[in-house]
Design a protein around this motif. Structure first.
Motif, PDB file in Angstrom:
ATOM      1  N   CYS A   1       0.835  -1.193   0.000  1.00  0.00           N
ATOM      2  CA  CYS A   1       0.000   0.000   0.000  1.00  0.00           C
ATOM      3  C   CYS A   1       0.873   1.246   0.000  1.00  0.00           C
ATOM      4  O   CYS A   1       1.851   1.329   0.736  1.00  0.00           O
ATOM      5  CB  CYS A   1      -0.906  -0.003   1.238  1.00  0.00           C
ATOM      6  SG  CYS A   1      -2.089   1.331   1.257  1.00  0.00           S
ATOM      7  N   GLN A   2       0.512   2.211  -0.820  1.00  0.00           N
ATOM      8  CA  GLN A   2       1.182   3.498  -0.831  1.00  0.00           C
ATOM      9  C   GLN A   2       0.836   4.251   0.450  1.00  0.00           C
ATOM     10  O   GLN A   2      -0.277   4.145   0.977  1.00  0.00           O
ATOM     11  CB  GLN A   2       0.733   4.302  -2.048  1.00  0.00           C
ATOM     12  CG  GLN A   2       1.467   5.612  -2.266  1.00  0.00           C
ATOM     13  CD  GLN A   2       0.960   6.352  -3.501  1.00  0.00           C
ATOM     14  OE1 GLN A   2      -0.008   5.935  -4.129  1.00  0.00           O
ATOM     15  NE2 GLN A   2       1.600   7.463  -3.837  1.00  0.00           N
TER      16      GLN A   2
ATOM     17  N   LEU B   1      -4.221   1.810   5.825  1.00  0.00           N
ATOM     18  CA  LEU B   1      -4.857   1.084   4.728  1.00  0.00           C
ATOM     19  C   LEU B   1      -4.179  -0.259   4.474  1.00  0.00           C
ATOM     20  O   LEU B   1      -4.803  -1.177   3.949  1.00  0.00           O
ATOM     21  CB  LEU B   1      -4.854   1.928   3.450  1.00  0.00           C
ATOM     22  CG  LEU B   1      -5.799   1.478   2.328  1.00  0.00           C
ATOM     23  CD1 LEU B   1      -7.231   1.345   2.823  1.00  0.00           C
ATOM     24  CD2 LEU B   1      -5.728   2.423   1.148  1.00  0.00           C
ATOM     25  N   LEU B   2      -2.901  -0.388   4.857  1.00  0.00           N
ATOM     26  CA  LEU B   2      -2.247  -1.690   4.741  1.00  0.00           C
ATOM     27  C   LEU B   2      -2.939  -2.693   5.654  1.00  0.00           C
ATOM     28  O   LEU B   2      -3.179  -3.840   5.268  1.00  0.00           O
ATOM     29  CB  LEU B   2      -0.760  -1.579   5.104  1.00  0.00           C
ATOM     30  CG  LEU B   2       0.055  -2.877   4.994  1.00  0.00           C
ATOM     31  CD1 LEU B   2       0.115  -3.357   3.548  1.00  0.00           C
ATOM     32  CD2 LEU B   2       1.469  -2.685   5.535  1.00  0.00           C
ATOM     33  N   LEU B   3      -3.279  -2.266   6.865  1.00  0.00           N
ATOM     34  CA  LEU B   3      -4.006  -3.130   7.794  1.00  0.00           C
ATOM     35  C   LEU B   3      -5.378  -3.497   7.219  1.00  0.00           C
ATOM     36  O   LEU B   3      -5.788  -4.662   7.263  1.00  0.00           O
ATOM     37  CB  LEU B   3      -4.159  -2.404   9.139  1.00  0.00           C
ATOM     38  CG  LEU B   3      -4.741  -3.191  10.325  1.00  0.00           C
ATOM     39  CD1 LEU B   3      -4.281  -2.553  11.629  1.00  0.00           C
ATOM     40  CD2 LEU B   3      -6.256  -3.219  10.307  1.00  0.00           C
ATOM     41  N   VAL B   4      -6.072  -2.526   6.648  1.00  0.00           N
ATOM     42  CA  VAL B   4      -7.392  -2.775   6.056  1.00  0.00           C
ATOM     43  C   VAL B   4      -7.280  -3.770   4.911  1.00  0.00           C
ATOM     44  O   VAL B   4      -8.112  -4.675   4.764  1.00  0.00           O
ATOM     45  CB  VAL B   4      -8.015  -1.447   5.577  1.00  0.00           C
ATOM     46  CG1 VAL B   4      -9.275  -1.703   4.767  1.00  0.00           C
ATOM     47  CG2 VAL B   4      -8.327  -0.545   6.767  1.00  0.00           C
ATOM     48  N   ARG B   5      -6.240  -3.624   4.092  1.00  0.00           N
ATOM     49  CA  ARG B   5      -6.059  -4.552   2.969  1.00  0.00           C
ATOM     50  C   ARG B   5      -5.747  -5.966   3.460  1.00  0.00           C
ATOM     51  O   ARG B   5      -6.139  -6.945   2.821  1.00  0.00           O
ATOM     52  CB  ARG B   5      -4.968  -4.044   2.027  1.00  0.00           C
ATOM     53  CG  ARG B   5      -5.401  -2.842   1.226  1.00  0.00           C
ATOM     54  CD  ARG B   5      -4.395  -2.435   0.158  1.00  0.00           C
ATOM     55  NE  ARG B   5      -4.908  -1.314  -0.602  1.00  0.00           N
ATOM     56  CZ  ARG B   5      -4.291  -0.753  -1.641  1.00  0.00           C
ATOM     57  NH1 ARG B   5      -3.107  -1.215  -2.030  1.00  0.00           N
ATOM     58  NH2 ARG B   5      -4.829   0.277  -2.273  1.00  0.00           N
ATOM     59  N   ILE B   6      -5.023  -6.073   4.557  1.00  0.00           N
ATOM     60  CA  ILE B   6      -4.765  -7.397   5.127  1.00  0.00           C
ATOM     61  C   ILE B   6      -6.081  -8.053   5.532  1.00  0.00           C
ATOM     62  O   ILE B   6      -6.317  -9.242   5.258  1.00  0.00           O
ATOM     63  CB  ILE B   6      -3.817  -7.299   6.336  1.00  0.00           C
ATOM     64  CG1 ILE B   6      -2.418  -6.878   5.890  1.00  0.00           C
ATOM     65  CG2 ILE B   6      -3.748  -8.632   7.082  1.00  0.00           C
ATOM     66  CD1 ILE B   6      -1.491  -6.537   7.042  1.00  0.00           C
TER      67      ILE B   6
ATOM     68  N   THR C   1       7.995   7.499  -4.743  1.00  0.00           N
ATOM     69  CA  THR C   1       6.709   6.907  -4.422  1.00  0.00           C
ATOM     70  C   THR C   1       6.978   5.908  -3.305  1.00  0.00           C
ATOM     71  O   THR C   1       7.756   4.979  -3.479  1.00  0.00           O
ATOM     72  CB  THR C   1       6.116   6.175  -5.639  1.00  0.00           C
ATOM     73  OG1 THR C   1       5.963   7.113  -6.711  1.00  0.00           O
ATOM     74  CG2 THR C   1       4.772   5.564  -5.306  1.00  0.00           C
ATOM     75  N   GLU C   2       6.357   6.113  -2.148  1.00  0.00           N
ATOM     76  CA  GLU C   2       6.706   5.308  -0.980  1.00  0.00           C
ATOM     77  C   GLU C   2       5.487   4.653  -0.360  1.00  0.00           C
ATOM     78  O   GLU C   2       4.384   5.198  -0.375  1.00  0.00           O
ATOM     79  CB  GLU C   2       7.414   6.172   0.070  1.00  0.00           C
ATOM     80  CG  GLU C   2       8.762   6.694  -0.408  1.00  0.00           C
ATOM     81  CD  GLU C   2       9.473   7.524   0.639  1.00  0.00           C
ATOM     82  OE1 GLU C   2       8.789   8.058   1.529  1.00  0.00           O
ATOM     83  OE2 GLU C   2      10.706   7.631   0.571  1.00  0.00           O
ATOM     84  N   GLY C   3       5.697   3.462   0.184  1.00  0.00           N
ATOM     85  CA  GLY C   3       4.652   2.717   0.860  1.00  0.00           C
ATOM     86  C   GLY C   3       5.270   1.567   1.624  1.00  0.00           C
ATOM     87  O   GLY C   3       6.467   1.569   1.911  1.00  0.00           O
ATOM     88  N   SER C   4       4.469   0.576   1.945  1.00  0.00           N
ATOM     89  CA  SER C   4       4.984  -0.592   2.650  1.00  0.00           C
ATOM     90  C   SER C   4       4.193  -1.826   2.246  1.00  0.00           C
ATOM     91  O   SER C   4       3.083  -1.727   1.710  1.00  0.00           O
ATOM     92  CB  SER C   4       4.921  -0.394   4.170  1.00  0.00           C
ATOM     93  OG  SER C   4       3.583  -0.181   4.596  1.00  0.00           O
TER      94      SER C   4
END
Length: 384
Positions: free
Chosen positions: A38-39, A147-152, A281-284
């Motif tokens: 996720c960005q 949003l990374l947590l939500v996507r998980i 462009t950064e995310g995790s």
């Protein structure tokens, strides 16, 4: 046959990644796509356009430089070779999320997007409200994104076997407290209790249900926040860096090479004057194998993103023999140059452990200095 395996370590680190064959300096140990990526929220807000699935930038190097330097007349030589990368840009017909290709669009839909598709112009939508709340709590530079947590959670719910997917997520080391050192992740301190309650309630308004209910209890949500905080691997992609890598490999005379070096230096100076060092462009992302790598302040491997997207490549920095544990650094290059005490402080706050690597052990006689004067960020060479 792979040249590595995940197995238990002899110490308190739990599991680690170990070599089962020799790797020489520069060898690729593994490549891996994340379960989800996720960005960062502020990165997207600052108009860093990227594929919503793989984080590939959706602008050419020339467009990127013109925007970051605020100079619309900049012309990059040999930049036309990158225009083809944007020929297959696709968008979701419902929410207009952008993807670098149809394949990424389908992968996103099958992985998490079916549950998370929404009208991004709707300021009352739960996802929009959650992201705005997150941005007010976490200003740049971000190290993760709610949003990374939500996507998980969406990944779990959309999986053909949700129970199995939930079990796989629970296998990640996601302690909120290291009992031995009494360290609490910096996002989970008492001063953030109200923020955590707000984030949990807003997340539950986005996605909920039987298969994810364990992750949405107060305790479960804290472990998920610690998971993305300690296991989320930073991802950085840059059209400018890709262009620099490309042109520096082109055959040219010494004079041409000198001119190109001067041009590159000027471009980076123009960008830094306008946008600072916030140019990627950064995310995790959450990686299964890469996240098994433990930290060392003298790592024998490094994580890179050579494809301009979220696919990670683990490369050997020195000779690694069969049976050796494969270590990476959880710290950036600047922090890695600091004193033992400063490194320990950073690792304790972000990763819940006190480092006892070979380098830290050899530096135990150093004074306990944490002052920022020992090395400011400006003292570090910037590596794009």
């Amino acid at each position: 046959m792979t040249g590595y395996e995940v197995r238990n370590t002899n110490g308190k680190k739990g599991k680690g990644l170990f070599a089962i064959k020799q790797f020489n300096k520069g060898d690729v140990i593994l490549e891996e796509d994340p379960l989800v990526s996720c960005q960062f929220a502020w990165n997207a807000a600052y108009r860093y356009m990227a594929c919503d699935y793989c984080m590939r930038p959706l602008e050419t190097p020339e467009q990127n430089v013109r925007r970051l330097a605020a100079k619309p007349d900049i012309v990059l030589p040999h930049a036309g070779n990158f225009e083809a990368d944007l020929m297959n840009v696709n968008s979701c017909g419902q929410c207009e999320s952008l993807y670098c290709c149809e394949d990424c669009k389908q992968r996103a839909y099958n992985s998490y997007h079916r549950l998370l598709c929404y009208d991004q112009a709707d300021a009352r939508h739960p996802i929009h409200i959650l992201l705005e709340a997150w941005k007010q709590m976490h200003y740049p530079p971000e190290t993760t994104n709610i949003l990374l947590l939500v996507r998980i959670l969406a990944f779990i719910k959309q999986h053909p076997d949700p129970a199995s997917a939930a079990g796989a997520i629970k296998q990640f080391c996601h302690r909120t407290v290291n009992e031995d050192a009494e360290l609490v992740h910096k996002m989970l301190g008492e001063q953030f209790t109200d923020q955590m309650k707000t984030l949990r309630e807003l997340t539950a308004s986005v996605i909920s249900g039987d298969v994810v209910e364990d992750f949405l209890t107060p305790e479960g949500f804290c472990t998920m926040m610690a998971l993305i905080g300690t296991n989320g691997q930073g991802i950085g992609t840059s059209p400018l860096a890709q262009w620099v890598s490309y042109v520096t490999e082109l055959p040219m005379s010494d004079v041409e090479q000198q001119q190109m070096d001067l041009l590159i230096d000027k471009i980076y100076k123009d960008v830094e004057n306008e946008s600072g060092q916030f140019l990627n462009t950064e995310g995790s992302g959450l990686f299964v194998l890469q996240s098994a790598c433990n930290h060392s302040c003298a790592p024998n491997a490094e994580s890179t993103f050579p494809y301009g997207n979220h696919r990670v490549q683990l490369k050997a920095l020195k000779t690694i023999m069969p049976g050796d544990e494969i270590f990476i650094s959880y710290l950036d290059e600047c922090t890695l140059q600091r004193s033992r005490h400063s490194r320990q402080k950073e690792l304790a706050e972000n990763y819940l452990f006190m480092c006892s690597c070979e380098r830290c052990t050899s530096e135990t006689t150093q004074p306990d200095v944490t002052s920022e004067e020992e090395m400011s960020d400006e003292d570090c060479d910037y590596d794009d």
